[in-house]
Write a protein that holds these residues in place. Structure first.
Motif, PDB file in Angstrom:
ATOM      1  N   PRO A 397       0.805  -1.228   0.000  1.00  0.00           N
ATOM      2  CA  PRO A 397       0.000   0.000   0.000  1.00  0.00           C
ATOM      3  C   PRO A 397       0.835   1.274   0.000  1.00  0.00           C
ATOM      4  CG  PRO A 397      -0.042  -1.041   2.173  1.00  0.00           C
ATOM      5  CD  PRO A 397       0.614  -2.007   1.235  1.00  0.00           C
ATOM      6  N   GLU A 398       1.928   1.294   0.773  1.00  0.00           N
ATOM      7  CA  GLU A 398       2.736   2.517   0.858  1.00  0.00           C
ATOM      8  C   GLU A 398       3.444   2.790  -0.464  1.00  0.00           C
ATOM      9  OE1 GLU A 398       5.380   2.324   4.148  1.00  0.00           O
ATOM     10  OE2 GLU A 398       3.795   2.005   5.632  1.00  0.00           O
ATOM     11  N   GLU A 399       4.022   1.755  -1.033  1.00  0.00           N
ATOM     12  CA  GLU A 399       4.754   1.955  -2.286  1.00  0.00           C
ATOM     13  C   GLU A 399       3.831   2.415  -3.408  1.00  0.00           C
ATOM     14  OE1 GLU A 399       4.917  -0.667  -0.324  1.00  0.00           O
ATOM     15  OE2 GLU A 399       6.960  -1.485  -0.162  1.00  0.00           O
ATOM     16  N   LEU A 400       2.680   1.755  -3.552  1.00  0.00           N
ATOM     17  CA  LEU A 400       1.785   2.107  -4.651  1.00  0.00           C
ATOM     18  C   LEU A 400       1.156   3.481  -4.441  1.00  0.00           C
ATOM     19  CD1 LEU A 400       0.097  -1.337  -5.404  1.00  0.00           C
ATOM     20  CD2 LEU A 400       1.976  -0.214  -6.599  1.00  0.00           C
ATOM     21  N   ALA A 401       0.889   3.840  -3.182  1.00  0.00           N
ATOM     22  CA  ALA A 401       0.378   5.193  -2.914  1.00  0.00           C
ATOM     23  C   ALA A 401       1.428   6.237  -3.280  1.00  0.00           C
ATOM     24  CB  ALA A 401      -0.014   5.316  -1.439  1.00  0.00           C
ATOM     25  N   ARG A 402       2.675   5.941  -2.989  1.00  0.00           N
ATOM     26  CA  ARG A 402       3.764   6.860  -3.333  1.00  0.00           C
ATOM     27  C   ARG A 402       3.910   6.987  -4.852  1.00  0.00           C
ATOM     28  NH1 ARG A 402       7.141   4.736  -0.031  1.00  0.00           N
ATOM     29  NH2 ARG A 402       8.354   3.441  -1.453  1.00  0.00           N
ATOM     30  N   PHE A 403       3.828   5.867  -5.556  1.00  0.00           N
ATOM     31  CA  PHE A 403       3.936   5.906  -7.012  1.00  0.00           C
ATOM     32  C   PHE A 403       2.773   6.702  -7.617  1.00  0.00           C
ATOM     33  CE2 PHE A 403       6.067   1.444  -6.808  1.00  0.00           C
ATOM     34  CZ  PHE A 403       7.198   2.014  -6.243  1.00  0.00           C
ATOM     35  N   GLU A 404       1.600   6.514  -7.042  1.00  0.00           N
ATOM     36  CA  GLU A 404       0.431   7.243  -7.558  1.00  0.00           C
ATOM     37  C   GLU A 404       0.593   8.740  -7.331  1.00  0.00           C
ATOM     38  OE1 GLU A 404      -4.454   6.994  -7.403  1.00  0.00           O
ATOM     39  OE2 GLU A 404      -3.276   6.049  -5.818  1.00  0.00           O
ATOM     40  N   ALA A 405       1.095   9.124  -6.162  1.00  0.00           N
ATOM     41  CA  ALA A 405       1.287  10.544  -5.862  1.00  0.00           C
ATOM     42  C   ALA A 405       2.297  11.185  -6.794  1.00  0.00           C
ATOM     43  CB  ALA A 405       1.725  10.699  -4.407  1.00  0.00           C
ATOM     44  N   ARG A 406       3.250  10.411  -7.273  1.00  0.00           N
ATOM     45  CA  ARG A 406       4.255  10.939  -8.191  1.00  0.00           C
ATOM     46  C   ARG A 406       3.795  10.957  -9.645  1.00  0.00           C
ATOM     47  NH1 ARG A 406       9.202   7.273  -5.754  1.00  0.00           N
ATOM     48  NH2 ARG A 406       9.542   8.449  -3.827  1.00  0.00           N
ATOM     49  N   GLY A 407       2.609  10.403  -9.894  1.00  0.00           N
ATOM     50  CA  GLY A 407       2.124  10.344 -11.266  1.00  0.00           C
ATOM     51  C   GLY A 407       2.695   9.188 -12.060  1.00  0.00           C
ATOM     52  N   TRP A 408       3.185   8.171 -11.370  1.00  0.00           N
ATOM     53  CA  TRP A 408       3.816   7.046 -12.044  1.00  0.00           C
ATOM     54  C   TRP A 408       2.813   5.965 -12.441  1.00  0.00           C
ATOM     55  CZ3 TRP A 408       8.836   6.003  -8.703  1.00  0.00           C
ATOM     56  CH2 TRP A 408       9.722   7.084  -8.877  1.00  0.00           C
ATOM     57  N   LEU A 409       1.585   6.019 -11.944  1.00  0.00           N
ATOM     58  CA  LEU A 409       0.586   5.018 -12.292  1.00  0.00           C
ATOM     59  C   LEU A 409      -0.397   5.593 -13.292  1.00  0.00           C
ATOM     60  CD1 LEU A 409      -0.198   3.397  -8.811  1.00  0.00           C
ATOM     61  CD2 LEU A 409       1.588   2.803 -10.468  1.00  0.00           C
ATOM     62  N   ASP A 410      -0.867   4.733 -14.170  1.00  0.00           N
ATOM     63  CA  ASP A 410      -1.797   5.143 -15.219  1.00  0.00           C
ATOM     64  C   ASP A 410      -3.207   5.196 -14.638  1.00  0.00           C
ATOM     65  OD1 ASP A 410      -3.340   5.555 -17.439  1.00  0.00           O
ATOM     66  OD2 ASP A 410      -2.725   3.734 -18.501  1.00  0.00           O
ATOM     67  N   GLY A 411      -3.702   6.410 -14.424  1.00  0.00           N
ATOM     68  CA  GLY A 411      -5.042   6.576 -13.872  1.00  0.00           C
ATOM     69  C   GLY A 411      -6.133   6.150 -14.825  1.00  0.00           C
ATOM     70  N   GLY A 412      -5.820   5.977 -16.098  1.00  0.00           N
ATOM     71  CA  GLY A 412      -6.817   5.567 -17.075  1.00  0.00           C
ATOM     72  C   GLY A 412      -7.005   4.069 -17.162  1.00  0.00           C
ATOM     73  N   ALA A 413      -6.146   3.282 -16.486  1.00  0.00           N
ATOM     74  CA  ALA A 413      -6.282   1.828 -16.512  1.00  0.00           C
ATOM     75  C   ALA A 413      -7.466   1.411 -15.638  1.00  0.00           C
ATOM     76  CB  ALA A 413      -5.004   1.169 -16.005  1.00  0.00           C
ATOM     77  N   PRO A 414      -8.236   0.398 -16.047  1.00  0.00           N
ATOM     78  CA  PRO A 414      -9.370  -0.071 -15.228  1.00  0.00           C
ATOM     79  C   PRO A 414      -8.895  -0.481 -13.841  1.00  0.00           C
ATOM     80  CG  PRO A 414      -9.409  -1.073 -17.412  1.00  0.00           C
ATOM     81  CD  PRO A 414      -8.092  -0.378 -17.288  1.00  0.00           C
ATOM     82  N   ALA A 415      -9.339   0.212 -12.823  1.00  0.00           N
ATOM     83  CA  ALA A 415      -8.779   0.066 -11.477  1.00  0.00           C
ATOM     84  C   ALA A 415      -8.886  -1.349 -10.933  1.00  0.00           C
ATOM     85  CB  ALA A 415      -9.458   1.046 -10.525  1.00  0.00           C
ATOM     86  N   GLU A 416      -9.947  -2.072 -11.280  1.00  0.00           N
ATOM     87  CA  GLU A 416     -10.151  -3.412 -10.750  1.00  0.00           C
ATOM     88  C   GLU A 416      -9.504  -4.481 -11.607  1.00  0.00           C
ATOM     89  OE1 GLU A 416     -11.508  -4.042  -7.788  1.00  0.00           O
ATOM     90  OE2 GLU A 416     -11.543  -1.863  -7.585  1.00  0.00           O
ATOM     91  N   GLU A 417      -8.920  -4.100 -12.738  1.00  0.00           N
ATOM     92  CA  GLU A 417      -8.404  -5.097 -13.669  1.00  0.00           C
ATOM     93  C   GLU A 417      -6.907  -5.006 -13.918  1.00  0.00           C
ATOM     94  OE1 GLU A 417     -10.564  -4.857 -17.317  1.00  0.00           O
ATOM     95  OE2 GLU A 417     -12.517  -4.689 -16.317  1.00  0.00           O
ATOM     96  N   LEU A 418      -6.338  -3.795 -13.876  1.00  0.00           N
ATOM     97  CA  LEU A 418      -4.986  -3.620 -14.385  1.00  0.00           C
ATOM     98  C   LEU A 418      -4.211  -2.599 -13.563  1.00  0.00           C
ATOM     99  CD1 LEU A 418      -3.218  -4.508 -16.854  1.00  0.00           C
ATOM    100  CD2 LEU A 418      -4.036  -2.452 -18.012  1.00  0.00           C
TER     101      LEU A 418
END
Length: 451
Positions: A397-418
């Motif tokens: 949870p901490e790592e992925l929250a940090r990556f999301e805050a930095r804009g490293w995760l694709d917000g357009g990907a289906p959240a429950e699938e990818l």
């Protein structure tokens, strides 16, 4: 300044996890050196990958910290192939006959496999087929080569024995940059080698290029990219230059801590990425680009690098079971490398693992996530749940929250699938990957004594 702007983009290239510098002598660990027959008992063997390592090169490039030596005096290649044959026999016996043994992919790496003569390459293929039972003509087979060793007779052997992909390290088509990278090569040799490879009709040509070389500019980087594109390679790998300890560049440069160099490499990465995308290439990972419509050279659909085992043959190869990653000793300094190769060629009994690292459930989760999310297509969440019974958002949870805050995760990907990286996340792959290393792996890497 954003948090991403304070993160160094080039921490470490994550090509395997855990890193080989975390391996330790198994004789010093509980249970001692395990028998290969015990390690592979109960493991799935119906979709294995075979990797055969040839630790010889004609020269050693200034940036290279791979396990390789220059030259092979006194029939060393023959003695090495003898040892490889003995190892293959021992490993195949250890795999047993209780379950089906099938190889889904094969690769020859190094070093430079085409350092071997054409006759020695025939023998290498025979070891893969007759000792291990790998049908090289029926599975994807990738082989690494160099401009000086990609000769017509060697390439003819590889093509006839079923090679589907050949990867050639050019690094730069600009002579001054090749010299700056301490890579002795001539433009005529590069063009000759590429022409011979194309003449063999091996389906997939990959060309390796490096950015971040001293004196390199966007204009000269474009020169190399366009020179490579003239050969219409099915794949291109764009590597950032790293300066590592005990390498020629490591003795000459202190650039590893240079923020301006980080900026240069990131700028050149983006310029190269955009240039290839504009020329009909698709991004597969931070480093890999594939020409749209080109044949794929990886294993079949039922092979998955996250879960299926690997058999590594040769003193620089590593093997993977679900419980243990193992290999032989590792070194960069030439005197140490020579000693390890000499010890390997003198070995008669290959029935036990020598050095390695056991992987528990947490490390398996980290490896699965790393092997998946660093690919541009991302990671299917249902596959992760099916294997581990949890979600990566629960486990990290901490790592992925940090990556999301930095804009490293694709917000357009289906959240429950990818779970997929954004373009910026891909650009920072060499920072993101190391942040997923466990504390135990970090400690083992830090404690490793370079040799």
């Amino acid at each position: 300044m954003t948090e991403t702007q304070t993160v160094r983009p080039y921490e470490s290239y994550v090509y395997a996890y855990p890193h080989k510098t975390t391996y330790r002598p198994l004789a010093e660990q509980p249970g001692g050196r395990p028998a290969l027959s015990e390690l592979w008992a109960g493991e799935r063997k119906d979709a294995l990958s075979l990797y055969m390592h040839i630790p010889f090169c004609e020269v050693r490039c200034g940036f290279c910290n791979l396990f390789t030596r220059i030259g092979a005096p006194d029939e060393l290649t023959s003695r090495y192939l003898d040892a490889l044959d003995r190892q293959a026999s021992a490993v195949r016996e250890a795999l047993g006959e209780g379950e089906p043994v099938r190889f889904a992919a094969a690769a020859f790496g190094g070093g430079t496999p085409t350092f071997l003569t054409a006759g020695e390459l025939e023998r290498l293929c025979d070891i893969a087929e007759k000792r291990m039972g790998a049908g090289l003509r029926s599975v994807p087979l990738s082989v690494e080569t160099s401009p000086s060793t990609a000769t017509a007779d060697r390439l003819a052997v590889l093509a006839e024995r079923g090679t589907t992909r050949i990867s050639i390290g050019v690094q730069s088509f600009v002579a001054a940059e090749a010299r700056a990278a301490v890579r002795p090569q001539h433009a005529a040799d590069v063009d000759r080698a590429l022409g011979l490879i194309r003449d063999t009709a091996i389906p997939v040509l990959n060309i390796d290029l490096i950015y971040g070389i001293a004196g390199q500019t966007e204009r000269t980087w474009r020169t190399s990219l366009d020179a490579a594109l003239r050969w219409r390679p099915e794949e291109l790998y764009l590597y950032p230059l790293y300066v590592r300890p005990l390498t020629a560049l490591g003795r000459l440069s202190a650039r590893e801590a240079d923020a301006a160099w980080d900026e240069q490499r990131l700028r050149l990465y983006r310029a190269g990425r955009d240039h290839l995308l504009a020329h009909g290439y698709e991004q597969v990972s931070m480093r890999m680009f594939r020409r749209a419509g080109a044949p794929r050279a990886e294993g079949p659909d039922d092979y998955a690098c996250q879960t299926d085992g690997m058999i590594g043959l040769g003193c620089g190869a590593r093997s993977y079971t679900s419980r243990l990653h193992y290999s032989f000793d590792y070194a960069v300094r030439m005197s140490e490398v020579r000693g390890i190769i000499d010890a390997y060629t003198a070995t008669e009994d290959f029935s036990r693992a020598v050095v390695g690292r056991y992987t528990d459930g947490d490390e398996a989760r980290r490896r699965h996530l790393l092997q998946s999310v660093l690919q541009a297509e991302g990671m299917a969440l249902d596959g992760y749940r099916e294997r581990f019974g949890t979600s990566p958002y629960e486990d990290f949870p901490e790592e992925l929250a940090r990556f999301e805050a930095r804009g490293w995760l694709d917000g357009g990907a289906p959240a429950e699938e990818l779970l997929r990286l954004s373009p910026e996340g891909l650009a920072y792959s060499d920072a993101l990957g190391p942040e997923l290393f466990s504390p135990a792996v970090r400690a083992a890497m830090a404690a490793y004594e370079l040799k």
